[in-house]
Design an enzyme around this catalytic site. Sequence first.
Site, mmCIF file in Angstrom:
data_model
loop_
_atom_site.group_PDB
_atom_site.id
_atom_site.type_symbol
_atom_site.label_atom_id
_atom_site.label_comp_id
_atom_site.label_asym_id
_atom_site.label_seq_id
_atom_site.Cartn_x
_atom_site.Cartn_y
_atom_site.Cartn_z
ATOM 1 N N TYR A 35 62.156 62.149 97.951
ATOM 2 C CA TYR A 35 61.505 62.809 99.081
ATOM 3 C C TYR A 35 61.427 61.921 100.320
ATOM 4 C CZ TYR A 35 60.269 67.114 96.731
ATOM 5 O OH TYR A 35 60.335 68.329 96.104
ATOM 6 N N ASP A 59 60.928 72.105 66.613
ATOM 7 C CA ASP A 59 61.478 73.433 66.380
ATOM 8 C C ASP A 59 62.748 73.306 65.546
ATOM 9 O OD1 ASP A 59 59.523 74.610 67.954
ATOM 10 O OD2 ASP A 59 60.734 74.540 69.781
#
Length: 328
Positions: free
Chosen positions: A94, A184
């Site tokens: 930025y 998972d």
Amino acid sequence: SEILGAIENVIQDIVTSLARNKAPVLILVNRSDWGNIQFKDSVGLQMISHYTTRKIKSDCPKSAPKFALMLKILSVIYKMVQNNTYATKRDIYYSDTLLFGSQSVVDNIVNDISCMLKIPRRSLHILSTTKGCIAGNLSYTEEDGTKVNCTCSATGKGVPDLNTRLLVRKLWDTCHIPIFTLMDADPHGIEIMCIYKYGSVSMSFEAHHLTVPAIRWLGLLPSDIERLNIRKDALIPLTKQDQNKLASMQKRPYMTCQPMWKKEMEIMAASKMKAEIQALTSLSSDYLSRVYLPSKLQFGLFSLLAKECKCFYLVPPYCLWASRLKLL
């Protein structure tokens, strides 16, 4: 002084090339090339000493922009080290979004610089933006003497960032406790577990600081799906991308010493189905905490554990849980 000296050597080479009327170049390791990687069971994926490189040329239209951006970030690092200040990768992006174009450009260049200078990224005074979290009955002291008390689980929130991996490694080195992964039952979850245990190709030059070779896969296993008779409507079909990733992972060098992992991946490939941890709620809302975890720890692959143990879990969203369990 080591960092400043390393950067000064790079700039000295550039000045010397210019003095000789030659176009300066930066030489980078091919970090994403599996040909530059070797597998060691005690470390994980590690960069070989005779790695291949690529040149970032200042007079080539294709590579000149990266050459300039690398010098820009090198100057930022140099000033921060001199002033003992820090910035996140997000801060750097930025500071000039038009110049860098995207956050991924900054991320990639920072890793290239770390590898080129042979200095750990955490020593370059560039921090990752906040991603991982930690909570639980835990306290530790940083290298600079800062004491941190937390009351405790830590999460990498998906693919673990550098700080999360460093923390897990430090806990393992310091506390000498077993670390289990609870992921998972899908290719993405297995990939994350592999990163914690064996490291990633792109960060293989820092593997000895980041990997935890003793990590064990607690669940959710593909074989659990059939064994627990989880309802079909709680499962998700593998996409073509999932199938390709699964096939690619089965060919990785460390799979030869993980026959159980390979068998579980074969079960997933044959069923063409995957499952999230939340699929266990189809059995009961508290099945994970009341039945699954205690049973796995007491009667599963880790039966060598004592009745009462200290341990850490890496669980979705890929968290590190520190707890003291009373197994029934």
